[in-house]
Design a protein around this motif. Structure first.
Motif, short mmCIF file in Angstrom:
data_model
loop_
_atom_site.label_atom_id
_atom_site.label_comp_id
_atom_site.label_asym_id
_atom_site.label_seq_id
_atom_site.Cartn_x
_atom_site.Cartn_y
_atom_site.Cartn_z
N ARG A 30 0.81 -1.23 0.00
CA ARG A 30 0.00 0.00 0.00
C ARG A 30 0.85 1.28 0.00
NH1 ARG A 30 -5.35 -1.18 1.25
NH2 ARG A 30 -5.69 -3.27 2.05
N ARG A 31 2.06 1.19 -0.50
CA ARG A 31 2.86 2.40 -0.62
C ARG A 31 2.37 3.22 -1.81
NH1 ARG A 31 8.68 -0.37 0.06
NH2 ARG A 31 9.44 1.49 -1.00
N VAL A 32 2.49 4.54 -1.69
CA VAL A 32 1.92 5.44 -2.69
C VAL A 32 2.65 5.34 -4.02
CG1 VAL A 32 1.45 7.86 -3.24
CG2 VAL A 32 1.12 7.02 -0.91
N THR A 33 3.95 5.18 -3.98
CA THR A 33 4.74 5.21 -5.20
C THR A 33 5.92 4.27 -5.08
OG1 THR A 33 6.11 6.60 -6.65
CG2 THR A 33 6.04 7.19 -4.32
N VAL A 34 6.40 3.77 -6.21
CA VAL A 34 7.62 2.96 -6.20
C VAL A 34 8.85 3.81 -6.45
CG1 VAL A 34 6.46 0.85 -6.94
CG2 VAL A 34 7.39 2.39 -8.65
N LEU A 35 8.66 5.06 -6.81
CA LEU A 35 9.79 5.97 -7.01
C LEU A 35 10.36 6.34 -5.64
CD1 LEU A 35 8.46 8.38 -9.79
CD2 LEU A 35 10.03 6.46 -10.04
N LYS A 36 11.55 5.87 -5.34
CA LYS A 36 12.11 6.02 -4.00
C LYS A 36 12.33 7.49 -3.62
CE LYS A 36 11.97 1.65 -3.59
NZ LYS A 36 13.12 0.76 -3.49
N GLU A 37 12.78 8.31 -4.58
CA GLU A 37 13.00 9.72 -4.28
C GLU A 37 11.69 10.45 -4.00
OE1 GLU A 37 16.50 8.37 -6.73
OE2 GLU A 37 14.34 8.05 -6.72
N LEU A 38 10.64 10.09 -4.72
CA LEU A 38 9.32 10.69 -4.47
C LEU A 38 8.77 10.22 -3.13
CD1 LEU A 38 7.01 12.43 -5.45
CD2 LEU A 38 6.12 10.47 -6.72
N GLU A 39 9.03 8.98 -2.79
CA GLU A 39 8.59 8.45 -1.51
C GLU A 39 9.29 9.18 -0.36
OE1 GLU A 39 8.10 4.11 0.69
OE2 GLU A 39 9.82 4.46 -0.63
N ALA A 40 10.57 9.51 -0.54
CA ALA A 40 11.31 10.24 0.50
C ALA A 40 10.70 11.62 0.73
CB ALA A 40 12.77 10.37 0.09
N VAL A 41 10.28 12.28 -0.36
CA VAL A 41 9.63 13.58 -0.23
C VAL A 41 8.30 13.43 0.50
CG1 VAL A 41 8.57 15.51 -1.48
CG2 VAL A 41 10.74 14.54 -2.27
N ASP A 42 7.55 12.40 0.16
CA ASP A 42 6.26 12.16 0.80
C ASP A 42 6.41 11.95 2.30
OD1 ASP A 42 3.34 11.62 0.52
OD2 ASP A 42 3.93 9.64 1.22
N ILE A 43 7.44 11.22 2.70
CA ILE A 43 7.71 10.99 4.13
C ILE A 43 8.03 12.31 4.83
CG2 ILE A 43 9.32 9.93 5.77
CD1 ILE A 43 9.55 7.58 3.81
N SER A 44 8.85 13.15 4.18
CA SER A 44 9.20 14.45 4.76
C SER A 44 7.99 15.35 4.90
CB SER A 44 10.27 15.13 3.89
OG SER A 44 11.47 14.40 3.88
N VAL A 45 7.13 15.32 3.89
CA VAL A 45 5.91 16.13 3.94
C VAL A 45 5.02 15.69 5.09
CG1 VAL A 45 3.73 16.62 2.73
CG2 VAL A 45 5.90 16.77 1.50
#
Length: 353
Positions: A254-269
């Motif tokens: 259930r992760r939003v994206t497989v793009l790891k860099e985009l996921e890192a931004v999402d976590i920071s947000v």
């Protein structure tokens, strides 16, 4: 618990396309087979280099950039093979030309879809820049503005790109036309078609991964079956299983994206959002500073990665476009030569009469 998945799509499960290509007519000479083997061995090595030791490294944007670099190199390899074969366009079967032109248009459309998605993701960077700018200021309204920008980022990222849905249809259409045409009397043609088959399979595979990564869905991720007679078959199957299984695992969690860099931004947000969302309460300065710093670093890494990936996709677009233009130019030259010869025949005929 894993999400229910649609049955994995599999193509060419039973038929061997090389039965059609080698069944009748002339067989490739040892020299031609050597060219084909060299091409397929190089293709296998390029595929092996894309497999990583750690599954967690799959679909970092840096890996996607490498995948697109490899795809560019593979398409350059096939151009080199065509030149080495010394098989002029005038000797190409009409079916080969039509297939090549049709596939090239589809690949150009896919590139445009990917570029539009990268552009959309880059637009979201503006929201993050506003957040970082607002949180540096001394205004009492900085939290309100920052919160609004974070909301804007989340809404923008969750929106859908209609071009990607069209992209899935194009990729599926390419996969449905993987069969090789029957070639009876051209040994060079047989070598060319087998090599182009390899290029097409790997192209569909990479484009399928990109589409799944950008769209946020693994449902239409493809599994392509390749005849064992291909020297690159084992390397391809190994890489495909490695990458596709990891993408499906990511989405099943259930992760939003497989793009790891985009996921890192999402976590920071997500870390920063509750802090700025309640700006009227006192906030420990260090917590805000660290959360803002993390967002800035992850946002910059995403932006730079997307820019680099966009350049590789543009390079692939140019390779396809120049190859298509060269073929069309050669066809026109052949047509013009025929038309030029025709008046001479007419004049000669009139003189005889």
């Amino acid at each position: 618990m894993s999400l229910p998945q649609d049955p994995h799509k599999s193509f060419l499960p039973f038929r061997n396309p090389f039965r059609m290509i080698l069944a009748k007519g002339s067989y490739p000479s040892p020299e031609l087979l050597s060219l084909l083997n060299n091409f397929e061995e190089t293709l296998a090595e390029r595929l092996k280099k894309l497999k990583l030791g750690n599954k967690e490294d799959v679909l970092h944007i840096s890996w996607m950039r490498r995948a697109m670099e490899s795809l560019c190199a593979i398409h350059t390899d096939i151009k080199t093979l065509i030149t080495t074969l010394e098989l002029p366009v005038c000797d190409w079967d009409d079916k080969w030309v039509n297939v090549y032109l049709d596939n090239s248009v589809k690949l150009l459309d896919i590139c445009i879809a990917f570029s539009s998605e990268i552009s959309r993701l880059n637009q979201s960077h503006l929201f993050l820049q506003c957040v970082l700018h607002d949180l540096v200021g001394e205004s009492s309204k900085k939290f309100v503005r920052a919160s609004s920008s974070l909301d804007g980022w989340r809404q923008h990222i969750s929106s859908k790109n209609p071009r990607l849905e069209e992209c899935f249809c194009i990729i599926n259409n390419l996969a449905q036309t993987l069969d090789l045409p029957k070639i009876k009397n051209s040994a060079k043609g047989k070598v060319l078609m087998r090599a182009m088959y390899g290029v097409k399979v790997v192209t569909i595979f990479v484009c399928s991964i990109f589409a799944a990564a950008f769209s946020g869905s693994a449902k239409k991720l493809m599994d392509l079956n390749v005849p064992e007679t291909c020297l690159w078959a084992e390397a391809f199957a190994d890489l495909q299983t490695f990458v596709n299984s990891e993408i499906r695992n990511i989405y099943s969690s259930r992760r939003v994206t497989v793009l790891k860099e985009l996921e890192a931004v999402d976590i920071s947000v997500k870390k920063l959002y509750p802090i700025v969302g309640d700006g009227v309460n006192p906030i420990e300065a260090g917590v805000l500073k660290n959360a803002t710093s993390d967002l800035g670093k992850s946002a910059e890494e995403l932006s730079q990665g997307l820019d680099q990936l966009a350049k590789e996709i543009d390079s692939f677009f140019q390779i396809i476009l120049t190859g298509r233009d060269a073929l069309l130019c050669n066809i026109r030259v052949g047509i013009d030569s025929s038309n030029f010869a025709q008046p001479d025949n007419n004049v000669e005929g009139q003189a005889v009469r």
